[in-house]
Each structure stands twice: as structure tokens, then as C-alpha cells.
Scaffold this active site. Sequence first.
Site, mmCIF file in Angstrom:
data_model
loop_
_atom_site.group_PDB
_atom_site.id
_atom_site.type_symbol
_atom_site.label_atom_id
_atom_site.label_comp_id
_atom_site.label_asym_id
_atom_site.label_seq_id
_atom_site.Cartn_x
_atom_site.Cartn_y
_atom_site.Cartn_z
ATOM 1 N N GLU A 43 0.640 -0.984 -0.079
ATOM 2 C CA GLU A 43 -0.321 0.100 -0.021
ATOM 3 C C GLU A 43 0.733 1.555 -0.285
ATOM 4 O O GLU A 43 0.403 2.173 1.094
ATOM 5 C CB GLU A 43 -0.708 -0.386 0.914
ATOM 6 N N ASN A 60 1.878 -4.800 -3.136
ATOM 7 C CA ASN A 60 0.432 -5.356 -3.015
ATOM 8 C C ASN A 60 0.018 -4.471 -2.589
ATOM 9 O O ASN A 60 0.446 -3.268 -1.566
ATOM 10 C CB ASN A 60 0.913 -6.399 -1.459
ATOM 11 N N HIS A 83 -10.702 -5.785 -1.893
ATOM 12 C CA HIS A 83 -11.847 -6.297 -1.233
ATOM 13 C C HIS A 83 -13.044 -5.672 -1.264
ATOM 14 O O HIS A 83 -13.013 -3.819 -2.286
ATOM 15 C CB HIS A 83 -11.285 -5.192 0.230
ATOM 16 N N GLU A 93 -6.323 -11.008 -1.039
ATOM 17 C CA GLU A 93 -7.332 -10.359 0.035
ATOM 18 C C GLU A 93 -8.608 -10.314 -0.118
ATOM 19 O O GLU A 93 -9.103 -9.402 0.316
ATOM 20 C CB GLU A 93 -7.099 -8.804 1.280
ATOM 21 N N ASP A 144 -12.604 -10.224 -0.492
ATOM 22 C CA ASP A 144 -13.521 -10.374 0.305
ATOM 23 C C ASP A 144 -14.714 -9.599 -0.366
ATOM 24 O O ASP A 144 -14.352 -9.031 -0.773
ATOM 25 C CB ASP A 144 -13.557 -10.235 1.795
#
Length: 352
Positions: free
Chosen positions: A173, A216, A252, A281, A283
Site C-alpha cells: 500500500e 501488494n 476488497h 485478500e 472478500d
Amino acid sequence: MVMSTSISHAPAPRHRRSRARSALVLGMAGLLAAAGVTALSGTAEAASTLGAAAAEKGRYFGAAVAAQHLGESGYAATLNTEFNSSTPENEMKWDAVERTRNSFTFGAADQIVNHAQSRGMKVRGHTLVWHSQLPGWVGGLGAADLRSAMNNHINKVMQHYKGKIHSWDVVNEAFQDGNSGARRSSPFQDKLGDGFIEEAFRTARAADPAAKLCYNDYNTDGINAKSNAVYNLVRDFKARGVPIDCVGFQSHFNSASPVPGDYQANLKRFADLGVDVQITELDIEGSGTAQANNYSNVVKACLAVSRCTGITVWGVTDKYSWRASGTPLLFDGNYTKKPAYHAVLSALGGSG
Ligand code: G2I
């Protein structure tokens, strides 16, 4: 040169005989398959778990794991049965492993790594250099000290897990949201400048040469200013020989940030730079068919990109998700498989 012209009548060596036999078996299997006979001693049965189905596609299917839940039987049973990769959700972050300068505590992270390794699962390392979950002392250092603390952190953590981690999120990030394409302010960016990412990757390569090194980020899942900035970074690294092996797309999603229509095209353009891509990650908030369709689309996009090597969902069960109220995962709070689970399994070519 002497060439033998004699024809031997001795039996073929064992390896040739067994190769001939395998060829015969394969040939018969082909004929039976062509005739619509598929259940040949069970080999053609579809995989019935996420990990096994992904493995048949040459990929892994993982989950973020929290050490404090491993003692819960439903949690451990679901993890062990369905997944073949684990990512520590918080346990490898800087504040967890080096709360005090140069004093390392690996207990909780080791628990996850040992659990995974003893069950044949891969482990993703998350994460080495990140502005968040960073102990206060790091932000208080001057530039020279910060550089040596960053490199020491990477070295000590990677050496501790050397040979046990298939991919590391080396830097997490580092770019701003929005249209600027600029770097995010952080102690690393503000004191070391743009070069901190390159330095982190070079240090990481030397610390564990066998681990894949990933950048990432989130909100980089479609083609936009932020993903363009990451794309330019990766392209520059590849052009200059700075070590980088993979890009993680956190993925996400919710109604404000849906699965982008150009998700697959975006994964593909990064893969075309010569790096693996991983969904790290995943979801997706929601429920029922809508959530299931979104999950299915994400899995299909990964399968369509040959260098998309694996998918990790950000948790095992809705009840322990970082955004539990959005019920974003594949198992509900009772570890019951949701429609999204079945959609993922079927997109992977498995059947339950
Ligand atoms: O925020 C979602 C993810 C975005 N990408 C990087 C990931 O590392 C990040 O994971 C989340 C964890 O899922 C949360 O569990 O990172 C959060 C912190 O940035 C984690 O939350 C923290 C809580 O904020 C703390 O209060 C708590 O002590 O988890 C800690 C450990 O349980």
C-alpha cells in the site's frame, strides 16, 4: 562413430515397458472418455474442496488466518479441509514481530506457519514494509537510522522464515488513492524518498532468494490511476533489473467498490510485464446469488490469466472478518458453506 545395427530381442528395459503400459492406459482412458465413460477408478471425479480444485488448475486457494482462532475446532477443520495456503492476518506485521527495536517475537506467526506446514499448506508472508500497524519508534527515526531499521527488519523476519514462505508482500500500500498516482505519505516515503521500495525489494531478494517478492495494494484491481502508478513501478523495475516477482491485488469489494469490469484485463496487463499476479485478500460484501456471481467472476478472471497463480480470501468465516457486518466471505459464522462457496468451487472446476 560406431553404430550398432543389431536388433535386440531382449525384453525392453523396465522404464520403457512401464512407459508403454502408461501409454496404453492413457490411450484406453482417452477412448473411454470419448465414449462418455468418465468414472475411471475415480481419477476423473471433480475435486470437492477449494484447495484441491485450485490445485487441479495449477493454483493455490488460501485464507487469511488468525492465530487466536486455531484452537476453535470449526475454524481449524474448515481451514484444514478447504484451503492449501495460509496468510497470517496480523501476526507477521511490524508491530507484531518487532514492537521494540531489534527485539523480535515470532510466537503467533510461528503458530500459523507450523500449523500450515504440518498440513502441507503454503504460506504467504504479509507484510514487511507498510505504513500501518507500524510501532511508533519507527516513525521517530531519522533517515539513516530508518533505512538501517527497515533493512534489519526485512533481513531478520525473512531469515527467520527462510524457505517456508512462497511469496512475501515486501511492500504494502505505498500509493495514494484517487487520481494523483502519487506515493502515499509514510515514514519510509517521507524520509527515504521514492527509492525505499527498490531498496526493500533488493534487501528482500538477498535475505531469501527462493521467496517470490510481491508488491501488494488495494483499489488497484481495475485499470485506474492508482493501478497505472503500480504498473509503471513494476515496468520500471523489470526494465532496470530490480527484483520483483509478483503483484498482489487485494480485491476488497463491496457496493461502493464493486468487482471492476476490466479486472481480468488489468491482471493480464501486469502478467504481461513478466510478473505473477495473485489475488491476495479477496472478500466481497453481500449475500446470496449476487455475492456468489461476483466471487465466480473473480475466480474466472484469475483462471483466464495463466500467471494468476493463486487466490487468498481474507478470512475463513464471516464472524471473524475485519468487516463482519458485510458478511464478505465463503463460510458463515457456523462454518456453513454459502452460495458464494459453491460458486467458487464450481468456477474452479470442482463440485461439492
Ligand atoms: O484492512 C484490511 C486489510 C487491508 N490490506 C492489508 C491487510 O493487512 C488489512 O488487514 C486488516 C486485518 O484484517 C485486521 O484484523 O488489517 C487491520 C489493521 O490495519 C486489522 O485490524 C486490526 C485492528 O485494527 C486492531 O485493533 C487489532 O488489534 O487487527 C488487530 C489485531 O487483531
